[in-house]
Design a protein around this motif. Sequence first.
Motif, short mmCIF file in Angstrom:
data_model
loop_
_atom_site.label_atom_id
_atom_site.label_comp_id
_atom_site.label_asym_id
_atom_site.label_seq_id
_atom_site.Cartn_x
_atom_site.Cartn_y
_atom_site.Cartn_z
N ILE A 212 0.85 -1.19 0.00
CA ILE A 212 0.00 0.00 0.00
C ILE A 212 0.88 1.24 0.00
CG2 ILE A 212 -1.77 1.31 1.23
CD1 ILE A 212 -2.83 -1.29 2.37
N GLU A 213 0.66 2.11 -0.97
CA GLU A 213 1.43 3.34 -1.10
C GLU A 213 0.49 4.54 -0.95
OE1 GLU A 213 4.45 5.64 -4.24
OE2 GLU A 213 3.40 3.81 -4.84
N ILE A 214 0.88 5.50 -0.11
CA ILE A 214 0.10 6.71 0.09
C ILE A 214 0.82 7.85 -0.61
CG2 ILE A 214 -0.92 8.27 1.79
CD1 ILE A 214 -0.75 5.97 3.83
N LYS A 215 0.15 8.46 -1.59
CA LYS A 215 0.80 9.45 -2.44
C LYS A 215 0.83 10.85 -1.84
CE LYS A 215 1.98 7.23 -6.28
NZ LYS A 215 3.37 7.24 -6.78
N ASP A 216 0.09 11.09 -0.76
CA ASP A 216 0.01 12.41 -0.16
C ASP A 216 0.42 12.33 1.31
OD1 ASP A 216 -1.51 14.64 1.35
OD2 ASP A 216 -1.64 15.29 -0.73
N THR A 217 1.44 13.09 1.71
CA THR A 217 1.94 12.99 3.08
C THR A 217 0.91 13.46 4.11
OG1 THR A 217 3.00 15.16 2.79
CG2 THR A 217 4.37 13.22 2.44
N SER A 218 0.04 14.41 3.74
CA SER A 218 -0.97 14.87 4.69
C SER A 218 -1.98 13.77 4.99
CB SER A 218 -1.69 16.11 4.16
OG SER A 218 -2.39 15.82 2.95
N LEU A 219 -2.24 12.90 4.03
CA LEU A 219 -3.15 11.78 4.25
C LEU A 219 -2.55 10.77 5.24
CD1 LEU A 219 -4.57 10.94 0.70
CD2 LEU A 219 -5.84 11.85 2.66
N GLU A 220 -1.23 10.63 5.25
CA GLU A 220 -0.58 9.66 6.12
C GLU A 220 -0.91 9.89 7.59
OE1 GLU A 220 3.56 9.98 5.34
OE2 GLU A 220 3.51 8.65 3.60
N GLU A 221 -1.13 11.15 7.97
CA GLU A 221 -1.34 11.50 9.37
C GLU A 221 -2.81 11.49 9.78
OE1 GLU A 221 1.32 11.93 11.42
OE2 GLU A 221 2.49 11.38 9.66
N LYS A 222 -3.73 11.33 8.83
CA LYS A 222 -5.16 11.30 9.17
C LYS A 222 -5.46 10.06 10.01
CE LYS A 222 -8.52 12.94 6.78
NZ LYS A 222 -9.57 13.27 5.78
N GLU A 223 -6.31 10.22 11.02
CA GLU A 223 -6.61 9.13 11.95
C GLU A 223 -7.98 8.51 11.68
OE1 GLU A 223 -6.10 10.72 15.86
OE2 GLU A 223 -3.91 10.61 15.77
N PHE A 224 -8.05 7.19 11.86
CA PHE A 224 -9.28 6.45 11.61
C PHE A 224 -9.50 5.42 12.71
CE2 PHE A 224 -7.65 7.87 7.57
CZ PHE A 224 -8.77 8.26 6.84
N SER A 225 -10.76 5.07 12.92
CA SER A 225 -11.11 3.98 13.83
C SER A 225 -12.05 3.03 13.09
CB SER A 225 -11.82 4.52 15.09
OG SER A 225 -10.97 5.38 15.82
N GLY A 226 -11.92 1.73 13.37
CA GLY A 226 -12.81 0.76 12.73
C GLY A 226 -12.50 -0.66 13.15
N ILE A 227 -13.46 -1.52 12.89
CA ILE A 227 -13.27 -2.95 13.12
C ILE A 227 -13.92 -3.70 11.96
CG2 ILE A 227 -15.32 -3.01 14.63
CD1 ILE A 227 -13.93 -5.34 16.12
N PHE A 228 -13.17 -4.62 11.38
CA PHE A 228 -13.63 -5.33 10.19
C PHE A 228 -13.42 -6.83 10.38
CE2 PHE A 228 -12.20 -1.11 8.97
CZ PHE A 228 -13.25 -0.64 8.19
N LYS A 229 -14.44 -7.58 10.10
CA LYS A 229 -14.36 -9.04 10.18
C LYS A 229 -14.87 -9.63 8.87
CE LYS A 229 -15.67 -13.08 12.97
NZ LYS A 229 -14.29 -13.55 13.24
N ASP A 230 -14.04 -10.41 8.22
CA ASP A 230 -14.40 -11.11 6.98
C ASP A 230 -14.63 -10.17 5.80
OD1 ASP A 230 -14.26 -13.55 8.34
OD2 ASP A 230 -16.37 -13.44 8.92
N GLU A 231 -14.24 -8.89 5.93
CA GLU A 231 -14.38 -7.98 4.80
C GLU A 231 -13.17 -8.13 3.87
OE1 GLU A 231 -17.27 -5.82 7.51
OE2 GLU A 231 -15.42 -6.95 7.77
N SER A 232 -13.41 -7.92 2.60
CA SER A 232 -12.33 -7.98 1.62
C SER A 232 -11.49 -6.71 1.68
CB SER A 232 -12.92 -8.13 0.21
OG SER A 232 -13.63 -6.94 -0.15
N LEU A 233 -10.35 -6.75 1.01
CA LEU A 233 -9.49 -5.57 0.93
C LEU A 233 -10.27 -4.39 0.35
CD1 LEU A 233 -6.71 -4.09 0.90
CD2 LEU A 233 -6.34 -5.11 -1.36
N ASP A 234 -11.01 -4.62 -0.71
CA ASP A 234 -11.74 -3.53 -1.35
C ASP A 234 -12.82 -2.97 -0.44
OD1 ASP A 234 -11.95 -2.03 -3.91
OD2 ASP A 234 -14.01 -2.79 -3.86
N GLN A 235 -13.48 -3.83 0.35
CA GLN A 235 -14.51 -3.36 1.27
C GLN A 235 -13.91 -2.45 2.34
OE1 GLN A 235 -16.02 -7.31 2.25
NE2 GLN A 235 -18.02 -6.79 1.37
#
Length: 223
Positions: free
Chosen positions: A176-199
């Motif tokens: 996985i490559e992130i092309k924008d350095t400002s995006l690298e620092e954005k924070e996320f929360s989540g939990i995924f079970k049995d989801e595909s990469l695309d999901q």
Amino acid sequence: KTGMKLPDGSMVWLNAGSEISYGKDFGKSSRYVKLSGEAYFDVAHDAAHPFIVHTDIFDIKVLGTAFNVKAYTSDNESEATLVRGMIELTVNGEDSRKILLKPNEKLIVKKAEPEKESLPPGKPAPKPEIKITGLQTPFKDSATVETQWLNDCLAFRDHKLKDIALMMSRWYGVTIEIKDTSLEEKEFSGIFKDESLDQVMHALKLAGGFDYTVNKNKVTIVP
């Protein structure tokens, strides 16, 4: 994940991209294992033979307990999470300092930033940053973020996108490559079970307002 029973009766579960090794005398004269990656240990009690986990960043000494260790060589931070019992940690290069963890505590060791220029004679090398926190329990069930992978769940809370990308790279076996350095620092929360990469990527896209492309085993994240 991969589960295995060690010769002394201890159980170990390995997360993706992880390896452990131990000698032929394990369980007889010593209980010493080397870990690269992430593993959950449920250690059989044996007061005569302390169980020692060695990583590149720290060593953990226990008698009988349950704990999670995350120490991927490529990561900037390494973690030890105590679920049950007590563990004693020694951060490599700081032999005089032993740290005791209690249940529901987590030790985080952030690698020291390398010096851009060579150190002058007599100046000590920069030390890693060490902190102890409680465990993260942001979800409806009682399981913590740190051990959700045991339930085959990809979980993160207030993690930076660059760190989530590392987790997902191991989880799905992609780059996985992130092309924008400002995006690298954005924070996320989540939990995924049995989801595909695309999901998972689509959910992050909706939350983060970015776009992405998938080409074979490479994901590119763009603004």
